[in-house]
Structures are given as structure tokens and as C-alpha cells.
Write a protein that holds these residues in place. Structure first.
Motif, PDB file in Angstrom:
ATOM      1  N   ALA A 128       3.556  -3.498  -0.102  1.00  0.00           N
ATOM      2  CA  ALA A 128       4.053  -4.323  -1.540  1.00  0.00           C
ATOM      3  C   ALA A 128       4.043  -3.359  -2.761  1.00  0.00           C
ATOM      4  CB  ALA A 128       3.151  -5.456  -1.690  1.00  0.00           C
ATOM      5  N   VAL A 129       3.785  -2.240  -2.653  1.00  0.00           N
ATOM      6  CA  VAL A 129       3.929  -1.514  -3.916  1.00  0.00           C
ATOM      7  C   VAL A 129       5.304  -1.235  -4.262  1.00  0.00           C
ATOM      8  CG1 VAL A 129       3.045   0.642  -4.658  1.00  0.00           C
ATOM      9  CG2 VAL A 129       1.619  -0.422  -3.093  1.00  0.00           C
ATOM     10  N   LEU A 182       6.674   9.991  -1.049  1.00  0.00           N
ATOM     11  CA  LEU A 182       6.280   8.819  -1.888  1.00  0.00           C
ATOM     12  C   LEU A 182       7.037   7.432  -1.219  1.00  0.00           C
ATOM     13  CD1 LEU A 182       4.867   7.211  -4.250  1.00  0.00           C
ATOM     14  CD2 LEU A 182       7.015   7.512  -5.582  1.00  0.00           C
ATOM     15  N   ARG A 183       8.309   7.543  -0.896  1.00  0.00           N
ATOM     16  CA  ARG A 183       8.857   6.617  -0.239  1.00  0.00           C
ATOM     17  C   ARG A 183       8.406   6.405   1.176  1.00  0.00           C
ATOM     18  NH1 ARG A 183      15.088   6.467  -0.276  1.00  0.00           N
ATOM     19  NH2 ARG A 183      14.722   4.111  -0.389  1.00  0.00           N
ATOM     20  N   SER A 184       8.328   7.438   1.809  1.00  0.00           N
ATOM     21  CA  SER A 184       7.681   7.214   3.060  1.00  0.00           C
ATOM     22  C   SER A 184       6.348   6.449   3.093  1.00  0.00           C
ATOM     23  CB  SER A 184       7.418   8.450   3.895  1.00  0.00           C
ATOM     24  OG  SER A 184       7.157   8.216   5.504  1.00  0.00           O
ATOM     25  N   ALA A 226       5.109   2.874  -9.274  1.00  0.00           N
ATOM     26  CA  ALA A 226       4.420   4.246  -8.806  1.00  0.00           C
ATOM     27  C   ALA A 226       4.875   5.154  -9.612  1.00  0.00           C
ATOM     28  CB  ALA A 226       4.618   4.420  -7.504  1.00  0.00           C
ATOM     29  N   VAL A 227       6.266   5.413  -9.714  1.00  0.00           N
ATOM     30  CA  VAL A 227       6.803   6.540 -10.311  1.00  0.00           C
ATOM     31  C   VAL A 227       6.184   6.565 -12.104  1.00  0.00           C
ATOM     32  CG1 VAL A 227       8.724   7.851 -11.409  1.00  0.00           C
ATOM     33  CG2 VAL A 227       8.500   7.114  -8.969  1.00  0.00           C
ATOM     34  N   ASP A 244      -6.663   3.900 -13.055  1.00  0.00           N
ATOM     35  CA  ASP A 244      -6.511   3.433 -11.628  1.00  0.00           C
ATOM     36  C   ASP A 244      -5.307   2.848 -11.465  1.00  0.00           C
ATOM     37  OD1 ASP A 244      -7.606   0.291 -11.366  1.00  0.00           O
ATOM     38  OD2 ASP A 244      -7.724   1.407 -13.489  1.00  0.00           O
ATOM     39  N   PHE A 245      -4.619   3.554 -10.448  1.00  0.00           N
ATOM     40  CA  PHE A 245      -3.203   2.881 -10.083  1.00  0.00           C
ATOM     41  C   PHE A 245      -3.145   1.266  -9.643  1.00  0.00           C
ATOM     42  CE2 PHE A 245       0.147   2.276  -6.878  1.00  0.00           C
ATOM     43  CZ  PHE A 245       1.208   1.912  -7.657  1.00  0.00           C
ATOM     44  N   PRO A 246      -4.189   0.967  -8.894  1.00  0.00           N
ATOM     45  CA  PRO A 246      -4.023  -0.677  -8.554  1.00  0.00           C
ATOM     46  C   PRO A 246      -4.041  -1.560  -9.821  1.00  0.00           C
ATOM     47  CG  PRO A 246      -5.484   0.392  -7.127  1.00  0.00           C
ATOM     48  CD  PRO A 246      -5.146   1.466  -8.225  1.00  0.00           C
TER      49      PRO A 246
END
Length: 223
Positions: free
Chosen positions: A50-51, A42-44, A56-57, A111-113
Motif C-alpha cells: 500500500a506504499v 524501490l519499485r520491486s 517514498a521518493v 521516520d518514513f511511516p
């Protein structure tokens, strides 16, 4: 604000009816489990984007929590077990100047966005809040996600006085740290034993790990 519906559980067909009664009435108890979750991928993936990884977590947690009814449980007005059709994440925003935090929430989105943009707006709006709960519309069907980004930990437990009616999970995130050339984050899940057993909590953290290990979903945010 109506952000979900609480639906009764059919006790005549519920496999956990006996377990619920045991841990609700005869041996009421909560338990906490702390697991290191690998966030290397995830970090990579998010590096240079810009996320916000914290958002995200939270979305990943909300997605997994909403998959399973044991983490959407509450008591109806009669005290009987029921399940929300959806629960929303409530999380903390730190005011560095005051050294206090505000508890805020944002709706769960599939949806994540959409979730990312709405949550980022909430964080920006309340980062200087001076009250504990600055939003007036927090629904009953929220589960808590707290962050302690200043320290990692191997165990975390809340001592909640008279909290036997609270069935939704409480999740606490710690500081990233390096372990065997990987980056891990401690995740503590506290839950009422009437709502979920160790099997269910282990499934939650394992599915969270799987989601964070394949973070293509996090790259769909357009800026």
C-alpha cells in the motif's frame, strides 16, 4: 506556523564565503542538472504493497536535502546567508478533471511511516483542489518537488525571472522508463550557484540513488 529556525552562517569560518559572494553578487546564476536515477529496487520492493512510490521518493529527497546545509540555505532579513535547521517538501497534486495542479506541503519526518501517512492524507485531501495553494500555513522553509509523470526527459530547466534570492533547491521528477533492463527516473535539480556547486548537487543525487537502491525503510509502513 513555526516549522523551523533560520540560523546565520559564521562568515569568518565558512569555506564557501568567497564562492557565495561571487555567485550571489558578481556572477549571479542558477544551474540545473538532470540525472537518471535507478528505481528498480524501490519499485520491486513496493509492488503489491500500500506504499505510494511517489511519496517514498519525496521522503527520500527530503531526507537527503536535510542532510546538507547547502540545500537548506536562505537569506536572512539583512540579505546575509543563513541555514534553516530543517526544510519541508512542497510538492504538486494533479487535478485530472481540471488539468491543473495544487502546490501542497507536509512536514519533514525522520521516520518514513509517519511521513507517508501524513503526505498520503494531504494528497487525498487536495487532489480535487481548485486553487493553486490550498493550504494557508505553508512555511518559508519549504523546498519544491514537482512531478511530470506523463513524460520522461533528459534535461529540465526553469527560467525564473528575478529569482536571485531563492537559494533552496527545486527538484523535478519525470516518468519512469526502461533502460538496459532497469527502471530509471529522471531527476532534475535546479539550485542557485551561490548555495551549491556541482560537487554538492552530485552528492545529493548519488546519495538519493543509494537510498533508493536499499529501500528496506519503505517497507516499514503498516496498513
Amino acid at each position: 506556523m513555526a516549522m523551523g529556525t533560520l540560523r546565520p552562517i559564521d562568515l569568518s569560518t565558512w569555506p564557501r564565503r568567497e564562492h557565495f559572494a561571487h555567485y550571489r553578487d558578481r556572477v549571479p546564476c542558477t544551474y540545473a542538472m538532470t540525472v537518471d536515477v535507478d528505481v528498480t529496487e524501490l519499485r520491486s520492493a513496493l509492488s503489491g504493497t500500500a506504499v505510494k512510490s511517489s511519496i517514498a521518493v519525496i521522503w527520500a529527497l527530503s531526507t537527503i536535502v536535510n542532510r546538507h546545509q547547502e540545500f537548506r540555505m536562505a537569506l536572512d532579513p539583512t540579505g546575509a546567508p543563513a541555514v534553516w535547521d530543517v526544510v519541508h517538501p512542497a510538492f504538486t497534486v494533479f487535478n485530472a478533471e481540471r488539468e491543473t495542479f495544487a502546490g501542497v506541503w507536509t512536514p519533514h519526518r525522520d521516520d518514513f511511516p509517519t511521513f507517508h501517512d501524513e503526505a498520503a492524507e494531504v494528497v487525498d485531501r487536495y487532489r480535487t483542489a481548485t486553487t493553486l495553494f490550498p493550504q494557508a500555513d505553508t512555511p518559508a522553509n519549504t523546498f519544491d518537488v514537482s512531478s511530470i509523470p506523463w513524460a520522461s526527459f533528459t534535461g529540465f530547466t526553469l527560467q525564473i525571472g528575478d529569482g536571485w534570492d531563492h537559494l533552496l533547491p527545486i527538484i523535478t521528477l519525470g516518468r519512469y522508463r526502461r533502460a538496459a533492463e532497469r527502471t530509471v527516473m529522471p531527476v532534475a535539480v535546479q539550485v542557485h550557484h551561490a548555495a551549491a556547486d556541482g560537487f554538492h548537487t552530485a552528492r545529493l543525487v548519488n546519495e538519493l540513488q543509494e537510498l533508493l537502491a536499499a529501500p528496506e525503510w519503505a517497507l516499514t509502513v503498516v496498513r
